[in-house]
Design a protein around this motif. Sequence first.
Motif, PDB file in Angstrom:
ATOM      1  N   VAL A  77       0.181  -2.145   9.869  1.00 47.43           N
ATOM      2  CA  VAL A  77       1.373  -2.964  10.061  1.00 47.43           C
ATOM      3  C   VAL A  77       1.381  -4.054   8.998  1.00 47.43           C
ATOM      4  O   VAL A  77       0.350  -4.647   8.676  1.00 47.43           O
ATOM      5  N   ILE A  78       2.544  -4.306   8.429  1.00 44.68           N
ATOM      6  CA  ILE A  78       2.717  -5.423   7.503  1.00 44.68           C
ATOM      7  C   ILE A  78       3.036  -6.656   8.344  1.00 44.68           C
ATOM      8  O   ILE A  78       4.085  -6.728   8.983  1.00 44.68           O
ATOM      9  N   LYS A  79       2.115  -7.600   8.364  1.00 42.05           N
ATOM     10  CA  LYS A  79       2.274  -8.771   9.230  1.00 42.05           C
ATOM     11  C   LYS A  79       3.508  -9.562   8.837  1.00 42.05           C
ATOM     12  O   LYS A  79       3.654  -9.963   7.686  1.00 42.05           O
ATOM     13  N   ARG A 172      -5.179 -20.669   6.295  1.00 36.92           N
ATOM     14  CA  ARG A 172      -4.572 -19.737   7.241  1.00 36.92           C
ATOM     15  C   ARG A 172      -4.831 -18.287   6.854  1.00 36.92           C
ATOM     16  O   ARG A 172      -4.483 -17.363   7.588  1.00 36.92           O
ATOM     17  N   LEU A 173      -5.442 -18.104   5.684  1.00 34.70           N
ATOM     18  CA  LEU A 173      -5.700 -16.745   5.208  1.00 34.70           C
ATOM     19  C   LEU A 173      -6.851 -16.786   4.219  1.00 34.70           C
ATOM     20  O   LEU A 173      -7.012 -17.764   3.475  1.00 34.70           O
ATOM     21  N   GLU A 237       2.646 -10.829   5.080  1.00 30.81           N
ATOM     22  CA  GLU A 237       3.722 -11.786   4.836  1.00 30.81           C
ATOM     23  C   GLU A 237       3.478 -13.102   5.570  1.00 30.81           C
ATOM     24  O   GLU A 237       3.155 -13.110   6.772  1.00 30.81           O
ATOM     25  N   GLU A 238       3.622 -14.187   4.848  1.00 29.56           N
ATOM     26  CA  GLU A 238       3.656 -15.527   5.412  1.00 29.56           C
ATOM     27  C   GLU A 238       5.012 -16.132   5.053  1.00 29.56           C
ATOM     28  O   GLU A 238       5.723 -15.618   4.184  1.00 29.56           O
ATOM     29  N   ARG A 282      10.247 -16.528  -2.015  1.00 32.97           N
ATOM     30  CA  ARG A 282       8.852 -16.876  -1.775  1.00 32.97           C
ATOM     31  C   ARG A 282       7.994 -16.421  -2.941  1.00 32.97           C
ATOM     32  O   ARG A 282       8.410 -15.612  -3.765  1.00 32.97           O
ATOM     33  N   LEU A 283       6.760 -16.934  -2.997  1.00 38.58           N
ATOM     34  CA  LEU A 283       5.807 -16.480  -3.990  1.00 38.58           C
ATOM     35  C   LEU A 283       5.338 -15.069  -3.633  1.00 38.58           C
ATOM     36  O   LEU A 283       5.025 -14.785  -2.476  1.00 38.58           O
ATOM     37  N   LEU A 284       5.295 -14.205  -4.621  1.00 38.18           N
ATOM     38  CA  LEU A 284       4.759 -12.854  -4.460  1.00 38.18           C
ATOM     39  C   LEU A 284       3.407 -12.809  -5.156  1.00 38.18           C
ATOM     40  O   LEU A 284       3.318 -13.021  -6.378  1.00 38.18           O
ATOM     41  N   VAL A 285       2.358 -12.566  -4.388  1.00 38.85           N
ATOM     42  CA  VAL A 285       0.987 -12.558  -4.913  1.00 38.85           C
ATOM     43  C   VAL A 285       0.487 -11.123  -4.928  1.00 38.85           C
ATOM     44  O   VAL A 285       0.501 -10.435  -3.898  1.00 38.85           O
TER      45      VAL A 285
END
Length: 529
Positions: A77-79, A172-173, A237-238, A282-285
Amino acid sequence: MHNLSAMLVLLLVASPAWGKPSCSEGKVWEDSNRSGTIDANEKPLAGIKVSDGARLATTDEAGIYHLPPIEGRTLFVIKPAGYEFPARADGLPDFWSNLRSEQGPKLKYGGIPATRSACRNFGLWPAQAVAEDGGAPLEVLVFSDTQTKSKTDIDYYKRDIVEPLVGKQRARLGLTLGDVVNDDLSLYPQLNQVTRMLQVPWLHIAGNHDLDFDARHDEESLLTFRNTYGPDTFAWEEREAVFIGLDDVIYRPGQKPAYIGGLREDQFAFLQAYLPTVTKDRLLVIGVHIPFFDAKPGVETFRHADRARLFALLKDFPHVLLLSGHSHTQQHVYHGAVSGWHGSVPLHEYNVGAVCGAFWSGAKDAQGIPDATMADGTPNGYASLQVRAGGAYALAWHPARDPDRALSLHAPKVLRKGAYPAFAVYANVFMGQDDTKVEYRVDGTPWKPMSLVRQADPNLLAENARDDGAEALRGYDRSPEAEPSKHLWRGALPTDLGVGEHRIEVRVHDQGRGEQTASSTYRLQEAAE
């Protein structure tokens, strides 16, 4: 994250049976009471993305996803932002399931055993941290190359990196950029027990030392890794950022070199399906192990065709950050047209230094921990990434034994008064880039710019000399041979001052942490011919 070892969220929507996977759907719901079971008052979650590393499905209004299983793949699952996963028994986030109903190849470290094939239901918890921290930025711990080869190295990792962080970080990660261990995959459980002390959801990307080297081909080379850490391609995803992890080690048994950087067709299929669903605010990392740039001039260490293809998929995203490891040094690279990037601004790749530094080498300190300084003079440690809304981010490097230190200095202890000013103070600015402003002054005089030089760090050169002159080994392995650093600055020291001690100050204008300073001294003395 909380341990849910007694409540495995593994519910069947089809009868379990040996043989080919037959179940093709599952449910995603909001597990509001964190019980691990679907209660009558708990709502299904629509619009949640589920993948097997190539295909992408989305849950419907009933929270149901439909994804016919393919033997050997990993379902995950993509959070979504605002939620978190329960923890597995080993402390890792419980967001995946391997689909293997038949015994795979026999591998030294086990691979993925055959299990009863069942579709997964996934319970997501509303994220308490998001509600509690308001508008605070997202804090991420970034490790690379923990690269433990023994229980002794795991103890170094525990005492040098993890224990000083326990209870003192707000991440948080967490993310490890490969080479989790150094070829001995049986060490995964012990290392994970240390990392879980941080109480942070932790994601792992595979490195070239995480391979099953007895695998027959690349497709089988990460089975043991996946049995512990789940998908080797994933997204997370955040609200401030989207993270994509990619295995970029192409294993080539029987060839020299035995691996090369690159991406697989199934990974491109995933990216082509997933990236159009990602908003650009959003930022894409993108996290990988092997850097996208060529580590050696004229040598293709990452397949250029794969790089160009990836960059083409990313070019319309205004906020992208690449994170890589592998080199056991660190530097910043900005990709442009020469390397196939055609976005509106240069593409930033931060090649992160190693947790193990120079492979846990060097003389030990009073606590019995090796020096571990890397070949470019960067101390071993870890990075942090801070992300704010709108794509803004800041990076920092934290030396293991002094996490707030941003630079190291080297200066001679004594010079002759009146000598030609050919000797200098050197500043190794760990996060330095070509445009970093580094200045120095002596005895409070006006600040002067220091010059960026491509030289070996003199502190490490001195350590090399001490190793050379020692009558016995000073550590298990000696410190690495110093190589030219990408972040070393030089400033000539004046010799026309008075006899005695003089104070050197260096300041750095760091984009992420503001002004950083360090100081040292040197003496001038008279000398007779």
